[in-house]
Design a protein around this motif. Sequence first.
Motif, PDB file in Angstrom:
ATOM      1  N   ASP A  29       7.070   0.781 -11.831  1.00 24.11           N
ATOM      2  CA  ASP A  29       8.071   0.718 -12.897  1.00 24.11           C
ATOM      3  C   ASP A  29       9.100   1.840 -12.748  1.00 24.11           C
ATOM      4  O   ASP A  29      10.309   1.632 -12.923  1.00 24.11           O
ATOM      5  N   GLU A  30       8.601   3.020 -12.431  1.00 19.70           N
ATOM      6  CA  GLU A  30       9.477   4.178 -12.269  1.00 19.70           C
ATOM      7  C   GLU A  30      10.515   3.962 -11.158  1.00 19.70           C
ATOM      8  O   GLU A  30      11.672   4.365 -11.281  1.00 19.70           O
ATOM      9  N   LEU A  31      10.083   3.303 -10.077  1.00 22.89           N
ATOM     10  CA  LEU A  31      10.960   3.108  -8.923  1.00 22.89           C
ATOM     11  C   LEU A  31      11.561   1.706  -8.865  1.00 22.89           C
ATOM     12  O   LEU A  31      12.180   1.339  -7.867  1.00 22.89           O
ATOM     13  N   ASP A  32      11.339   0.935  -9.937  1.00 19.60           N
ATOM     14  CA  ASP A  32      11.932  -0.405 -10.062  1.00 19.60           C
ATOM     15  C   ASP A  32      11.512  -1.316  -8.901  1.00 19.60           C
ATOM     16  O   ASP A  32      12.349  -1.940  -8.231  1.00 19.60           O
ATOM     17  N   ILE A  33      10.199  -1.398  -8.675  1.00 17.89           N
ATOM     18  CA  ILE A  33       9.642  -2.262  -7.633  1.00 17.89           C
ATOM     19  C   ILE A  33       8.978  -3.468  -8.284  1.00 17.89           C
ATOM     20  O   ILE A  33       8.155  -3.323  -9.195  1.00 17.89           O
ATOM     21  N   ASP A  34       9.327  -4.643  -7.817  1.00 16.43           N
ATOM     22  CA  ASP A  34       8.752  -5.880  -8.323  1.00 16.43           C
ATOM     23  C   ASP A  34       7.475  -6.190  -7.537  1.00 16.43           C
ATOM     24  O   ASP A  34       7.533  -6.503  -6.341  1.00 16.43           O
ATOM     25  N   LYS A  35       6.314  -6.109  -8.187  1.00 21.97           N
ATOM     26  CA  LYS A  35       5.036  -6.309  -7.502  1.00 21.97           C
ATOM     27  C   LYS A  35       4.920  -7.694  -6.878  1.00 21.97           C
ATOM     28  O   LYS A  35       4.217  -7.885  -5.882  1.00 21.97           O
ATOM     29  N   SER A  36       5.597  -8.671  -7.454  1.00 21.74           N
ATOM     30  CA  SER A  36       5.476 -10.044  -6.951  1.00 21.74           C
ATOM     31  C   SER A  36       6.122 -10.228  -5.581  1.00 21.74           C
ATOM     32  O   SER A  36       5.896 -11.237  -4.902  1.00 21.74           O
ATOM     33  N   THR A  37       6.920  -9.261  -5.154  1.00 20.49           N
ATOM     34  CA  THR A  37       7.606  -9.371  -3.861  1.00 20.49           C
ATOM     35  C   THR A  37       6.858  -8.654  -2.737  1.00 20.49           C
ATOM     36  O   THR A  37       7.313  -8.652  -1.585  1.00 20.49           O
ATOM     37  N   LEU A  38       5.704  -8.040  -3.040  1.00 23.87           N
ATOM     38  CA  LEU A  38       4.978  -7.282  -2.026  1.00 23.87           C
ATOM     39  C   LEU A  38       4.399  -8.204  -0.958  1.00 23.87           C
ATOM     40  O   LEU A  38       3.900  -9.288  -1.267  1.00 23.87           O
ATOM     41  N   PRO A  39       4.448  -7.794   0.309  1.00 29.80           N
ATOM     42  CA  PRO A  39       3.859  -8.606   1.382  1.00 29.80           C
ATOM     43  C   PRO A  39       2.336  -8.587   1.322  1.00 29.80           C
ATOM     44  O   PRO A  39       1.744  -7.818   0.551  1.00 29.80           O
ATOM     45  N   THR A  40       1.692  -9.413   2.133  1.00 29.18           N
ATOM     46  CA  THR A  40       0.221  -9.449   2.177  1.00 29.18           C
ATOM     47  C   THR A  40      -0.298  -9.206   3.592  1.00 29.18           C
ATOM     48  O   THR A  40      -1.466  -9.463   3.880  1.00 29.18           O
ATOM     49  N   SER A  41       0.552  -8.703   4.465  1.00 33.97           N
ATOM     50  CA  SER A  41       0.134  -8.410   5.841  1.00 33.97           C
ATOM     51  C   SER A  41       0.313  -6.926   6.124  1.00 33.97           C
ATOM     52  O   SER A  41       1.120  -6.258   5.479  1.00 33.97           O
ATOM     53  N   ALA A  42      -0.456  -6.431   7.086  1.00 32.17           N
ATOM     54  CA  ALA A  42      -0.416  -5.013   7.425  1.00 32.17           C
ATOM     55  C   ALA A  42       0.118  -4.818   8.838  1.00 32.17           C
ATOM     56  O   ALA A  42       0.013  -5.707   9.692  1.00 32.17           O
ATOM     57  N   SER A  43       0.681  -3.640   9.098  1.00 30.62           N
ATOM     58  CA  SER A  43       1.331  -3.390  10.378  1.00 30.62           C
ATOM     59  C   SER A  43       0.388  -2.810  11.430  1.00 30.62           C
ATOM     60  O   SER A  43       0.743  -2.770  12.611  1.00 30.62           O
TER      61      SER A  43
END
Length: 354
Positions: free
Chosen positions: A101-115
């Motif tokens: 919330d503080e950084l205005d990040i939408d959780k629904s847009t987070l990826p599900t893969s790792a690098s």
Amino acid sequence: MYQKTEKIDHVKALIGTDLPIIQAPMAGVQDHRLCVAVSQAGGLGSLPCGMLDIDTMVNEIRSIKAKTTRPYNLNFFCHDMPSYNVAKHTKWQQLLTPFFDELDIDKSTLPTSASRTPFDHNIADAIEPFSPTVISFHFGLPSPELVSRIKSWGSKILSTATTVQEAIWLESNGADAIIVQGVEAGGHRGMFLSQDLSSQMGLMALLPQVVAQVNIPVIAAGGIGDNLGVEAALLLGATAVQVGTAYLLCSETNTSQLHREAIKTNSIQSNTAITNLFTGRPARGIINRVMKELSYINKTVPDFPYASIEMGQLRLKSEYKASSDFSPLWCGQNTLGCAEISAQDLTLSLAGQR
């Protein structure tokens, strides 16, 4: 009795270098330039490959080969790759919601893969034409089939041990040399037989115990930042040393300005801690806001390497605002060797030639 010329002969036979200095692979703060500089100076330069896709990795290796004919090391991870766990990430994201919330990040847009991906036959196919002098691993070793395949190229295999038991296991499973990682070291702990942090020792206690229990060369890592540290490790039975933190300020690194400033401050404060917040596995870094607020080791963190999904998004937004509150500032306990000089000068200094 420690004989310097005898040690150099052993180093030459093991990794083909003139100096007993290995540059620790440091993903996120380096590319081929640091590797080349160290190899050209007579040490063993390393390229961290665990976060590179195959095309990028091959291009980096080609850059190394174009700029030096000397030995180099390719480093990979050997972790298990679990499936993305929705329940764990939901719980983790709930804990991180105030930061999102503080950084205005939408959780629904987070990826599900790792690098971060483990070493496999696809990677082996890509690097086989290069027949690298050394291939090193973190978190154990790949399958026996892959170990045999690497050895068929004439490459030497190194891997990290953080306990005597891990060192014995590595020797039994095909390693040509063991990197003994003291608890002082920056970055990820190489532990793989147990995740019990109480099992972790300082280098000067662990090193002679490993030397007494195995019959292959041992490389010392953790807290070594100058020639005195190198000489002490060799006296305790190491064939060579691996150094990471001291290289972080060198001109050939990609260390960010935020990270550089934290290291310079840390040289006075010496405040690092082992945390699992950034990736899901224990790693040593400079203490920052998120480590203080969520505690260094948090049981809610998803499995490695998926924890980096959420923390990576927080890091991007935070660093855009010139803050390292959510950055993994990997760094060892000893920063006295850090200097804004060339990697060649540092390598020669570590070897007592400057």
